[in-house]
Design a protein around this motif. Structure first.
Motif, PDB file in Angstrom:
ATOM      1  N   SER A 517      -8.837   7.154  -2.383  1.00 59.57           N
ATOM      2  CA  SER A 517      -7.713   7.827  -3.062  1.00 59.57           C
ATOM      3  C   SER A 517      -6.520   7.982  -2.123  1.00 59.57           C
ATOM      4  CB  SER A 517      -8.150   9.197  -3.612  1.00 59.57           C
ATOM      5  OG  SER A 517      -9.131   9.044  -4.608  1.00 59.57           O
ATOM      6  N   HIS A 518      -6.312   6.989  -1.275  1.00 59.13           N
ATOM      7  CA  HIS A 518      -5.197   6.963  -0.348  1.00 59.13           C
ATOM      8  C   HIS A 518      -4.053   6.166  -0.961  1.00 59.13           C
ATOM      9  CE1 HIS A 518      -7.972   3.632   0.288  1.00 59.13           C
ATOM     10  NE2 HIS A 518      -6.970   2.907   0.762  1.00 59.13           N
ATOM     11  N   SER A 519      -2.977   5.971  -0.197  1.00 56.36           N
ATOM     12  CA  SER A 519      -1.827   5.199  -0.675  1.00 56.36           C
ATOM     13  C   SER A 519      -1.436   4.164   0.366  1.00 56.36           C
ATOM     14  CB  SER A 519      -0.639   6.115  -0.979  1.00 56.36           C
ATOM     15  OG  SER A 519      -0.929   6.975  -2.054  1.00 56.36           O
ATOM     16  N   THR A 520      -0.874   3.053  -0.106  1.00 58.42           N
ATOM     17  CA  THR A 520      -0.548   1.920   0.751  1.00 58.42           C
ATOM     18  C   THR A 520       0.820   1.368   0.362  1.00 58.42           C
ATOM     19  OG1 THR A 520      -2.900   1.356   0.896  1.00 58.42           O
ATOM     20  CG2 THR A 520      -1.342  -0.343   1.551  1.00 58.42           C
ATOM     21  N   VAL A 521       1.585   0.930   1.361  1.00 60.35           N
ATOM     22  CA  VAL A 521       2.899   0.358   1.094  1.00 60.35           C
ATOM     23  C   VAL A 521       3.239  -0.649   2.187  1.00 60.35           C
ATOM     24  CG1 VAL A 521       4.219   2.092   2.392  1.00 60.35           C
ATOM     25  CG2 VAL A 521       5.270   0.967   0.422  1.00 60.35           C
ATOM     26  N   MET A 522       4.049  -1.649   1.830  1.00 63.12           N
ATOM     27  CA  MET A 522       4.508  -2.622   2.815  1.00 63.12           C
ATOM     28  C   MET A 522       5.824  -2.149   3.427  1.00 63.12           C
ATOM     29  SD  MET A 522       5.550  -6.647   2.431  1.00 63.12           S
ATOM     30  CE  MET A 522       3.890  -7.167   2.086  1.00 63.12           C
ATOM     31  N   LEU A 523       5.926  -2.207   4.751  1.00 63.20           N
ATOM     32  CA  LEU A 523       7.161  -1.883   5.442  1.00 63.20           C
ATOM     33  C   LEU A 523       8.077  -3.106   5.451  1.00 63.20           C
ATOM     34  CD1 LEU A 523       5.711   0.048   8.531  1.00 63.20           C
ATOM     35  CD2 LEU A 523       6.345   0.932   6.277  1.00 63.20           C
ATOM     36  N   ARG A 564      -2.757  14.881   2.308  1.00 64.98           N
ATOM     37  CA  ARG A 564      -2.605  14.678   0.859  1.00 64.98           C
ATOM     38  C   ARG A 564      -3.388  13.452   0.407  1.00 64.98           C
ATOM     39  NH1 ARG A 564       3.241  15.065  -0.172  1.00 64.98           N
ATOM     40  NH2 ARG A 564       3.597  15.855   1.925  1.00 64.98           N
ATOM     41  N   ALA A 565      -3.790  13.470  -0.877  1.00 68.20           N
ATOM     42  CA  ALA A 565      -4.441  12.340  -1.542  1.00 68.20           C
ATOM     43  C   ALA A 565      -3.853  12.232  -2.942  1.00 68.20           C
ATOM     44  CB  ALA A 565      -5.947  12.551  -1.610  1.00 68.20           C
ATOM     45  N   LEU A 566      -4.086  11.094  -3.608  1.00 70.85           N
ATOM     46  CA  LEU A 566      -3.575  10.870  -4.968  1.00 70.85           C
ATOM     47  C   LEU A 566      -2.064  11.089  -5.035  1.00 70.85           C
ATOM     48  CD1 LEU A 566      -6.414  12.731  -6.921  1.00 70.85           C
ATOM     49  CD2 LEU A 566      -6.125  10.250  -6.707  1.00 70.85           C
ATOM     50  N   PHE A 567      -1.352  10.561  -4.050  1.00 67.84           N
ATOM     51  CA  PHE A 567       0.097  10.708  -3.975  1.00 67.84           C
ATOM     52  C   PHE A 567       0.743   9.327  -4.021  1.00 67.84           C
ATOM     53  CE2 PHE A 567      -1.440   9.987   0.225  1.00 67.84           C
ATOM     54  CZ  PHE A 567      -0.433   9.374   0.952  1.00 67.84           C
ATOM     55  N   SER A 568       2.070   9.308  -4.026  1.00 71.69           N
ATOM     56  CA  SER A 568       2.786   8.034  -4.098  1.00 71.69           C
ATOM     57  C   SER A 568       3.495   7.747  -2.783  1.00 71.69           C
ATOM     58  CB  SER A 568       3.803   8.047  -5.245  1.00 71.69           C
ATOM     59  OG  SER A 568       4.710   9.121  -5.102  1.00 71.69           O
TER      60      SER A 568
END
Length: 647
Positions: A517-523, A564-568
């Motif tokens: 339930s983590h979040s991932t994004v490309m820099l 935090r978890a379940l975040f954007s």
């Protein structure tokens, strides 16, 4: 905000008089800055942008060329040339970097059938791994990018004028809000006579300054556009507020000094004073705020300091409160939100958010209600909704939404029912669905949807079953899958890579901290940021890790300020990353927002959302704004409220 406290016993009467005088001087500086600001933005946006970009076409060309040399070449890790070439060549990673930098920027290109709007990715020719872009077209994108940045700054300045700019001091481009300072001793009902004289003298100084500023405004009235008249009225109101000194109301510039007697003040004794003094400051950097107009064109060609706080504004509520829904931006810029659940049960309806009207419209009803389905925008413009939890259990069925007719139709059925899987649109338009759960066990299998054939096929299997994981497509076109929940109650740290050309999976190392339930994004650099989540033991995580595709390795990064978890996680146009909401503090929804600066490897707290929420839908609009809708709020309330973030 920082707070400093120190005992009153360390202050002498002389020191207090100096502090009092400095606060009054700040109030006078505020009126000066306010008049400068009112004059500065009292022009139409076009004229303001003209100052930033240069009036003549030659000046605009020079501005764009400087921007290409000083901003874009370093961004692409290229040495700035003395003379710009006719075209710039880059690889897949450079193409991704430019795409992120010019997100929501379009240029108008003439053609045989008339002018068309194109994005930076549309404008590149060639193909993987080598891409080309003409320098002239790149200059067009640079000018449009600078226009967007100047419009954002212009709107911020006008917003400050409209707010009266109370308690704001501008020095060297830095804005500081000063909150009331009080010095007091118990039992003193009235200020000493000497203090009253100081307050009266200070009041006269501010009133005199206000009169001078009103006179200056009157002299410039003929040169300021009518749109600035409201700003002038706000200026007078702010100056009147400044004259009300010695106020104990928080947020009003002023100070109240109470001493036991005039003799003590004259003697400079302070032993009888006790208690503490609290000074609070809030500071942010606004690019070019104090620069004179003559310096604006030169300043605009340099990378601007990012605005400190993105702002949140409410939009209309959805017709239906919903959490665990699917959301995606359509080709026309509208946003589709489908399915989910609320206090009444599973939801089979869908809604469209129209950014132009800032309103929600009905998008009909799905063929089956579903929680946490996958969603993908197909090359045809239609939307594929995949699996999820339905009434009978985890679904293998899919549905297709046609935005031109606002109708739903059945899509092909997957090989197995699954929910809480990841959905990734590949470069060739196919859709990869990986992992998930069928309710009894986690799944390691993956499937590919081919929109041309309207069929599903196997995409092999990952090394381990996982759900509540994340997936992101790399600049190379491969897909990185990270961590998640595993079978047997395990929490995974492993990562895997899917190669769509070979249709195979391979290891991608392991994170330092298992999580789900983590979040991932490309820099913008092409690296992948993995943040927060749950570890299955101690609760929400602060830990941050970075994946480098060039070395297939992981490194730790600066931790979040709030677990935090379940975040954007959402990239901003300036390259920073916005972390919003989520479940924190033992699964309690939070409204807190943080900003990650990749260059500094640092997080900073930002303006919170209007509503605490977790498990919400987040979509970046065509204009770069971020739509946040629904989710679970405080006390487990399912939300219909939505808001917009403007950076």
């Amino acid at each position: 905000m920082s707070t400093n406290e120190f005992p009153l016993s360390e202050l002498t009467a002389t020191m207090m008089r100096e502090v009092f005088s400095s606060i009054i001087d700040s109030a006078v500086e505020q009126t000066d800055a306010y008049v400068e600001l009112a004059t500065r933005v009292g022009v139409p946006i076009g004229a303001y942008q003209g100052k930033l970009l240069g009036i003549t076409s030659a000046e605009q060309v020079a501005t764009a060329q400087k921007y290409i040399r000083e901003v874009l070449f370093p961004l692409l890790a290229l040495p700035p040339p003395s003379t710009l070439p006719d075209a710039i060549a880059t690889d897949d990673q450079g193409r991704q970097v430019l795409g992120e930098h010019f997100r929501a920027v379009v240029a108008v290109v003439p053609g045989p059938a008339g002018a068309t709007e194109v994005t930076i990715l549309d404008a590149m020719s060639g193909g993987s791994p080598s891409w080309r872009l003409s320098t002239g077209l790149l200059a067009e994108f640079a000018i449009e990018k600078l226009k967007q940045e100047s419009a954002s700054e212009y709107n911020k300045l006008r917003a400050m004028l409209g707010a009266g700019m109370q308690n704001i001091v501008v020095t060297g481009g830095e804005l500081t809000t000063k909150v009331t300072m009080q010095l007091s001793t118990p039992g003193d009902a009235e200020p000493a006579a000497a203090t009253q004289q100081q307050e009266e003298l200070a009041r006269r100084r501010v009133v005199s300054s206000a009169r001078q500023q009103r006179a200056r405004l009157a002299r410039t009235a003929d040169t300021v556009a009518p749109s600035a008249r409201n700003a002038q009225m706000a200026s007078r109101k702010a100056q009147s507020t400044l004259a009300k000194l010695a106020s104990s109301t928080l947020g009003t510039t002023g100070v109240r000094v109470r001493l036991p007697s005039e003799e003590l003040a004259a003697a400079g004794r302070s032993a009888e004073l006790f208690g503490s003094v609290k000074l609070e400051f809030r500071t942010g950097i606004f690019p070019g705020l104090s620069a004179p107009p003559a310096a604006l064109p030169a300043a605009a060609t340099k990378p601007s300091a990012p605005p400190p706080f993105p702002q949140w504004t409410p939009v209309a509520d959805m017709a239906t409160p919903r959490g665990s829904c699917a959301a995606i931006r359509l080709g026309n810029g509208q946003v589709l939100i489908a399915g989910g659940d609320n206090d009444t049960g599973l939801i089979d309806t869908a809604e469209i958010y129209d950014p132009t009207a800032r309103a929600w419209l009905s998008a009909g009803a799905l063929l089956a209600p579903r929680i946490a389905p996958g969603i993908a925008l197909l090359p045809s413009g239609r939307v594929l909704v995949i699996g999820g939890l339905g009434g009978p259990g985890y679904l293998a069925t899919t549905e297709l939404y046609d935005p031109t007719t606002s109708t739903w139709s059945a899509g092909p059925t997957m090989g197995v029912g699954r929910g809480f899987a990841t959905t990734t649109v590949l470069r060739d338009g196919r859709v990869l669905v990986a992992g998930g759960t069928n309710g009894s066990n986690g799944l390691a299998t993956a499937e590919l949807y081919d929109p041309a054939a309207n069929t599903w096929s196997s995409a092999g299997s990952m090394a381990v079953a996982r759900w509540n994981h994340t997936a992101v497509m790399l600049p190379s076109g491969r897909v990185l899958v990270t961590a998640g929940s595993g079978n047997g109650g395990t929490v995974l740290a492993s990562a895997e890579l899917y190669d769509p050309v070979a249709n195979t999976w391979s290891p991608a190392g392991a994170l330092g901290t298992p999580r789900y339930s983590h979040s991932t994004v490309m820099l913008a650099s092409g690296k992948i940021l993995v943040a927060g989540g749950l570890d299955g033991r101690d609760g929400d995580l602060l830990a941050i890790e970075l994946y480098d595709p060039s070395t297939n390795s992981w490194t730790s990064a600066a931790p979040l300020g709030i677990a935090r978890a379940l975040f954007s996680l959402t990239p901003l146009p300036d390259g920073r990353i916005l972390a919003a909401g989520g479940a924190s503090n033992r699964s309690r929804a939070t409204a807190s927002v943080e900003l990650y600066d990749p260059a500094a490897n640092a997080w900073s707290h930002s303006t919170p959302m209007l509503d605490a929420r977790c498990g919400h839908a987040t979509v970046v609009l065509n204009n770069g704004q971020i739509l946040v809708a629904g989710g679970v709020g405080l006390d487990d309330q399912i939300l219909a409220r939505a808001e917009i973030c403007s950076s």
